[in-house]
Design an enzyme around this catalytic site. Structure first.
Site: not given
Lengths: 393, 259
Positions: A85, A107, A373
């Site tokens: 991210k 969000e 990830s």
């Protein structure tokens, strides 16, 4: 061809009030993506702050144990804040600052994107507010405190199903009331144009690095790249560089929850139909009247009823394949990778690991790259609960 | 001139909004007929949606109540068909695009025409995406209502030029819901529209009191009120018709003296 389209998908389906804000972002992005200053600043932060390039690790024990394909793990879990991210957030928050914005909102589902946003906001002196479904604030309580520790304000969202889709709704509502100083840092390759493009561009570094690293290690391209898919940002990042390499199979793993034939899953490609929601045309889990379905996954980050528009196109054209992975399979992979390689994956990423475990024995002499990830520290308590063990966080 | 544009002729229009099927479909039917009798010039019926991104809490909750009570697009079409036997007040559907898209765009608009819907408002379909529906709307003689927001600025001319029925002018930033202060800035937007077209402009978002209605009616051709009415429906449930009528009359009175 209209702007921001991936075949039939994408677009800008948002209230008039927000049009100016997304057009401003589009204009700024088109300029700064070619601005040497901006590019240098981002590259330097990716290297010195996020810790890129991330490793491409040869999982030798796993390879031996599964007895088929050679397995490599792209270690996005080793990035600062523990997931992919940060790649996107650094790009977007730098862009926001260049646009003169002083406040970012976002969000979050599992909290990974929220933590990354709060982190970069702290670094770049931006005010930060995060919207998170109340159910997710409960299953990811540590991440809430982490965001607060970083100086962000966390708003638990109590509307609808109180998960990721509702957090997106609430962030959009907040943005439509305050745009002048505020930038919405969208966390995945979804939403109205230009977000699916911007987020993919900031994440495509994953696939670029994979390509260089695998060519260096093996002298050839991988046969398969596997990633988990909620909205689909880590998958898009891993796939993008390989789209024109037709020999490379691209596989996205959707959250099948308790199974795709039950009402408890979030498998958008397996069960969804085409619709228009959250600013984009794509596939969504919905009923016959277009009401968005309440979805479920053990993984808060994959618990989303839609998928990014570029994935919808990759699916339609057959360039990528999307497979469902259940909670049980993901938890099994979570434990397997922890014990086999000493790497605790995020429960989201464990969905991709699970599919690699199924595939590897069938693909002798081939190479599989799994995009890991995120790291699983955030999930330890909820996996313990899943297994009926009570632990104190 | 469409039936909707006609409704603004020689008067300031009062346009109430209710969420279809809240608290149940029979009450919605009664409300529409009673509001028309009480002087509503056009009536906006919201098709309930699971994720109404442009709505504040009051209308979000109405959407949820309606869906829980079993309201669907087909239930609403049938209700409109019944209502049409009793009133010819212009009726509009306010709907997010997804319920239209999944129903089938052409199916949806042909049903609208069949049942007597005069226009539709789609808050998540801006100018850039209106080709999803504009030709179909034209074919079925349904007005596709355009919206302008305080942020529209250089988009005003673009949007106004192609507007049909009336223009929905959003008074404030943010989502629907009662506000104590509404800036008069929206008047500038309307001035700009009037330089381009004589299509009526109605102001909505945040309006609840007769005083607000009066001062905003001075700047425009009509007033749209949603949350204030939906609040009464939430409070009185199936017994809401009387208090809603009383409220509609008071609002209609407040704007009536402008001719």
């Amino acid at each position: 061809m209209k702007k921001g389209r991936f075949g039939n998908y994408g677009g800008q389906y948002i209230p008039e009030t927000l049009m100016k804000a997304v057009q401003e972002i589009e204009e700024a992005y088109e300029f700064f993506k070619n601005d040497p200053d901006f590019i240098n600043e981002l590259d330097s932060l990716l290297k010195n702050y996020a810790g890129r390039p991330s490793l491409l690790y040869y999982a030798e024990k796993m390879t031996r144990n599964l007895g088929g394909a050679k397995i490599y793990l792209k270690r996005e879990d080793l990035n600062h804040t523990g997931s992919h991210k940060i790649n996107n957030v650094l790009g977007q928050v730098l862009l926001a600052r260049r646009m003169g914005k002083t406040r970012v909102i976002a969000e979050t589902g599992a909290g990974q994107h929220g933590v990354a946003t709060a982190t970069v906001a702290a670094l770049l002196d931006m005010e930060c507010e995060i919207f998170m479904g109340r159910e997710d604030t409960e299953r990811q309580a540590l991440n809430v405190f982490r965001m607060e520790l970083l100086g962000a304000k966390v708003h638990p969202v109590t509307s609808g199903t109180m998960t990721l889709k509702d957090a997106v709704n609430e962030t959009m509502r907040e943005w439509s009331s305050r745009m002048k100083d505020t930038f919405y840092v969208l966390g995945s390759v979804m939403g109205p144009h230009p977000f699916p493009t911007i987020v993919r561009d900031f994440q495509k570094i994953i696939g670029k690095e994979i390509k260089e690293q695998i060519l260096f290690a093996e002298g050839k391209l991988p046969d398969v790249v596997i990633a988990c898919v909620g909205g689909g940002s880590n998958a898009m990042g891993a796939f993008y560089e390989f789209i024109n390499d037709s020999s490379v199979k691209l596989i996205g793993c959707e959250a099948a929850g308790l199974g795709i034939n039950t009402s408890k899953n979030a498998a958008t490609i397996a069960n969804g139909t085409v619709g228009v929601f959250h600013g984009m045309k794509s596939y969504f889990c919905q009923d016959l009247y277009g009401q968005i379905s309440p979805v479920y996954s053990i993984s808060a980050g994959l618990d989303y009823p839609g998928i990014g528009p570029e994935h919808a196109q990759l699916y339609d054209t057959g360039r990528a394949q999307y497979v469902p992975v259940t909670d049980d399979e993901a938890v099994n992979a979570f434990e397997y990778l922890s014990r086999t390689e000493g790497i605790i994956p995020a429960i989201e990423s464990a969905h991709a690991v699970a599919h690699a475990m199924k595939l590897a024995p069938l693909l002798k002499d081939q190479i599989i790259v799994v995009n890991l990830s995120g790291r699983g520290d955030k999930d330890v308590a909820s996996i313990a609960r899943y297994k009926g063990v009570s632990v104190y966080e | 001139m469409s039936k909707i544009t006609e409704a603004f002729k020689g008067k300031k229009a009062f346009i109430p909004f209710i969420t279809g099927g809240d608290p149940d479909i029979d009450t919605t039917e009664k409300l529409i007929i009673a509001m028309a009798q009480a002087g509503a010039d056009l009536i906006e019926i919201g098709i309930p949606f699971s994720d109404p991104v442009a709505e504040g809490t009051v209308i979000q909750e109405a959407n949820q109540r309606a869906l829980e009570a079993g309201c669907t697009t087909d239930v609403l079409f049938d209700m409109v068909q019944r209502v049409r036997l009793k009133t010819d007040v212009p009726l509009l559907f306010m709907t997010y695009l997804n319920p239209v898209y999944t129903y089938g765009k052409e199916n949806f608009l042909s049903r609208c025409a069949e049942c007597g819907i005069d226009g539709i408002i789609v808050p998540d379909m801006p100018f850039e995406e209106k080709d999803e529906l504009d030709t179909l709307c034209m074919n079925y003689k349904i007005d596709l209502i355009s919206m302008l927001a305080p942020t529209s600025e250089e988009r005003i001319a673009l949007i106004a030029k192609e507007a049909t029925g009336f223009i929905y002018c959003v008074s404030s930033l943010g989502v629907t819901g009662v506000r104590s202060n509404i800036s008069a800035e929206i008047g500038h937007t309307i001035d700009k529209v009037r330089k381009i077209t004589d299509i009526p402009c109605a102001i909505g978002f945040g309006i609840s009191t007769p005083q607000q209605a009066k001062s905003l009616a001075e700047l425009s051709d009509g007033i749209i009120v949603g949350s204030a009415i939906v609040k009464l429906i939430a409070k009185y449930g199936r017994d809401c018709v009387e208090p809603v009528i009383e409220y509609v009359e008071s609002m209609k009175n407040a704007i009536e003296h402008f001719k």
